[in-house]
Motif scaffolding. Structure first.
Motif, PDB file in Angstrom:
ATOM      1  N   ALA A 167      28.834  48.538  40.655  1.00 39.43           N
ATOM      2  CA  ALA A 167      28.076  47.319  40.350  1.00 39.43           C
ATOM      3  C   ALA A 167      28.997  46.206  39.851  1.00 39.43           C
ATOM      4  O   ALA A 167      28.757  45.024  40.109  1.00 39.43           O
ATOM      5  CB  ALA A 167      27.003  47.622  39.310  1.00 39.43           C
ATOM      6  N   MET A 168      30.064  46.568  39.151  1.00 41.38           N
ATOM      7  CA  MET A 168      31.015  45.571  38.660  1.00 41.38           C
ATOM      8  C   MET A 168      31.773  44.939  39.822  1.00 41.38           C
ATOM      9  O   MET A 168      32.046  43.732  39.824  1.00 41.38           O
ATOM     10  CB  MET A 168      31.991  46.227  37.684  1.00 41.38           C
ATOM     11  N   VAL A 169      32.099  45.757  40.811  1.00 44.70           N
ATOM     12  CA  VAL A 169      32.762  45.240  42.010  1.00 44.70           C
ATOM     13  C   VAL A 169      31.822  44.298  42.761  1.00 44.70           C
ATOM     14  O   VAL A 169      32.223  43.221  43.209  1.00 44.70           O
ATOM     15  CB  VAL A 169      33.209  46.390  42.929  1.00 44.70           C
ATOM     16  N   GLY A 205      26.430  56.186  40.252  1.00 42.53           N
ATOM     17  CA  GLY A 205      26.741  54.864  40.785  1.00 42.53           C
ATOM     18  C   GLY A 205      28.102  54.328  40.392  1.00 42.53           C
ATOM     19  O   GLY A 205      28.297  53.117  40.331  1.00 42.53           O
ATOM     20  N   MET A 206      29.063  55.208  40.172  1.00 46.88           N
ATOM     21  CA  MET A 206      30.359  54.745  39.700  1.00 46.88           C
ATOM     22  C   MET A 206      31.282  54.316  40.837  1.00 46.88           C
ATOM     23  O   MET A 206      32.200  53.528  40.636  1.00 46.88           O
ATOM     24  CB  MET A 206      31.022  55.829  38.860  1.00 46.88           C
ATOM     25  N   GLY A 207      31.073  54.851  42.046  1.00 43.66           N
ATOM     26  CA  GLY A 207      31.822  54.379  43.193  1.00 43.66           C
ATOM     27  C   GLY A 207      31.143  53.136  43.747  1.00 43.66           C
ATOM     28  O   GLY A 207      30.000  52.825  43.380  1.00 43.66           O
ATOM     29  N   LYS A 345      40.964  54.091  45.011  1.00 41.79           N
ATOM     30  CA  LYS A 345      41.518  54.396  43.694  1.00 41.79           C
ATOM     31  C   LYS A 345      40.564  55.278  42.888  1.00 41.79           C
ATOM     32  O   LYS A 345      40.990  56.195  42.177  1.00 41.79           O
ATOM     33  CB  LYS A 345      41.787  53.099  42.937  1.00 41.79           C
ATOM     34  N   PHE A 346      39.273  55.044  43.013  1.00 42.60           N
ATOM     35  CA  PHE A 346      38.275  55.832  42.289  1.00 42.60           C
ATOM     36  C   PHE A 346      38.369  57.301  42.687  1.00 42.60           C
ATOM     37  O   PHE A 346      38.387  58.195  41.842  1.00 42.60           O
ATOM     38  CB  PHE A 346      36.876  55.295  42.598  1.00 42.60           C
ATOM     39  N   ILE A 347      38.472  57.558  43.963  1.00 43.77           N
ATOM     40  CA  ILE A 347      38.565  58.937  44.459  1.00 43.77           C
ATOM     41  C   ILE A 347      39.881  59.576  44.034  1.00 43.77           C
ATOM     42  O   ILE A 347      39.918  60.736  43.615  1.00 43.77           O
ATOM     43  CB  ILE A 347      38.408  58.944  45.992  1.00 43.77           C
ATOM     44  N   GLY A 348      40.958  58.832  44.090  1.00 44.06           N
ATOM     45  CA  GLY A 348      42.253  59.371  43.699  1.00 44.06           C
ATOM     46  C   GLY A 348      42.411  59.571  42.202  1.00 44.06           C
ATOM     47  O   GLY A 348      43.312  60.284  41.762  1.00 44.06           O
TER      48      GLY A 348
END
Length: 387
Positions: A167-169, A205-207, A345-348
């Motif tokens: 949501a920030m993105v 909902g973090m991704g 980056k989130f996944i890594g």
């Protein structure tokens, strides 16, 4: 018979002490026999060695002392040493003092500490064993979700939830032209060790979740392994591979497939699902670099050892450009590029995402690649990837 001569002075010293010891021991034993609690108890007569003296919880203390949670010299806890204090927002997870202040476990009003916290702290015993943790019923996530927790999950969910959300993105790129660089955009970092965030999947909902797409929710796994401590020793932090063997033929998580589908186009179902995630992550990075050069017009370079991780590489030599001796942060972000880079980056940032929520990771990778494929004129269907 050999005689042992003891000086009279020494004998006069030893005998009263021995007499006092025996007198006290007999007195203590008599008190115990009468059901009374002795004032203090002397140890049983020797000989004995220090290693034979039991220390309550010594096994757990030793495991914690060898873990990353106790390593005060690690970057996680020493980063602010030169500054002399830890900013309130960082102290919540990088200092036991900050954590207790945030949750009001020290008697303060719950919330960010009012002042910077002294350096030198780690994830100490009270971070996970404070009795007040039982009163924490929910943890708030950057996505706006309030997730219910029990005392055993509160610490883990507080510090491994990421510092950003999709949501920030979306707020950052909203209303901007998809493929036009905007100098006002900067990289949004999900932070590190985001296991709690990935575990919750689409529910958390973090991704960055693309509009019109469905995403896997919390990865519940099997009931015996539904919590963090089910698989991770809470003191040593090591993974209990024998737990995996309850259901899987291999105890090493990276070798477990957990799906009968091939997601990376290889068709290889013998390798662990971690390999599919790694292959698609590498493919996405290639597309990010291609897009930055061909569409955004400025080549990009990633360096995971220094913030903000993505830097300008104008001559495309694979090295970040320098200005005043410092690498130049990438400044040609487009909404499309920023969304995909955030997901990559989130996944890594979760080294165990292949266990915590493999399908959520694969969905985010697939959708990010699909979004980049159009401006790159890539036949996405021809890649034979599966979502």
């Amino acid at each position: 018979m050999r005689r042992i001569l003891i000086p009279l002075v020494a004998l006069c010293t030893i005998l009263p002490a021995a007499s006092a010891y025996l007198s006290h021991t007999m007195s203590s034993n008599a008190q115990e026999a009468n059901g009374e609690t002795p004032i203090y108890v002397m140890p049983k007569s020797g000989p004995f060695a220090p290693e034979q003296v039991a220390i309550p919880q010594s096994e757990y203390i030793a495991a914690w002392a060898r873990s990353g949670h106790s390593d005060a010299s690690s970057v996680s806890f020493s980063y602010w040493n030169d500054a002399g204090s830890i900013p309130p927002v960082c102290s919540v997870c990088h200092s036991g003092v900050g954590f207790r202040s945030f949750h009001g476990l020290d008697g303060s009003t719950p919330g960010l500490p009012e002042h910077p916290v002294p350096v030198g702290g780690v994830v100490d015993c009270e971070t996970c064993h404070n009795p007040g943790l039982a009163s924490i019923s929910a943890i708030s996530l950057p996505s706006g979700l309030s997730h219910p927790v029990n005392a055993g999950e509160a610490s883990c969910m507080t510090c491994h939830q990421s510092r950003a959300a999709g949501a920030m993105v979306e707020r950052a790129v909203s209303g901007k032209a998809e493929d036009t660089p905007d100098p006002a955009l900067t990289f949004i970092n999900p932070h590190y060790a985001t296991a709690a965030a990935t575990l919750l999947g689409g529910y958390g909902g973090m991704g960055y979740q693309y509009a019109g797409k469905d995403y896997s929710g919390r990865f519940l796994h099997a009931r015996p392994v539904s919590t963090c401590a089910s698989c991770h020793d809470p003191h040593s932090l090591s993974v209990a591979e024998e737990t995996c063997l309850t259901c899987h033929a291999d105890g090493k998580a990276e070798n477990i497939r957990i799906s009968r589908n091939s997601f990376d186009g290889s068709g290889d179902l013998k390798k662990g699902i971690r390999a599919d995630i790694a292959a698609n992550a590498a493919r996405l990075m290639g597309m990010l670099e291609d897009y930055a050069t061909r569409v955004a017009g400025v080549p990009i370079h990633y360096d995971g050892h220094q913030h903000p991780y993505f830097f300008t590489d104008a001559n495309g030599d694979g090295v970040a450009d320098l200005a005043d001796g410092k690498p130049v942060p990438y400044n040609a972000w487009t909404p499309r590029l920023l969304r995909a880079a955030y997901n990559w980056k989130f996944i890594g940032s979760d080294a165990g995402i292949h266990v915590h929520n493999p399908h959520y990771a694969l969905e985010l990778l697939y959708d990010s690649m699909e979004d980049l494929a159009d401006p790159l004129d890539i036949d996405f269907a021809g890649l034979n990837l599966m979502r």
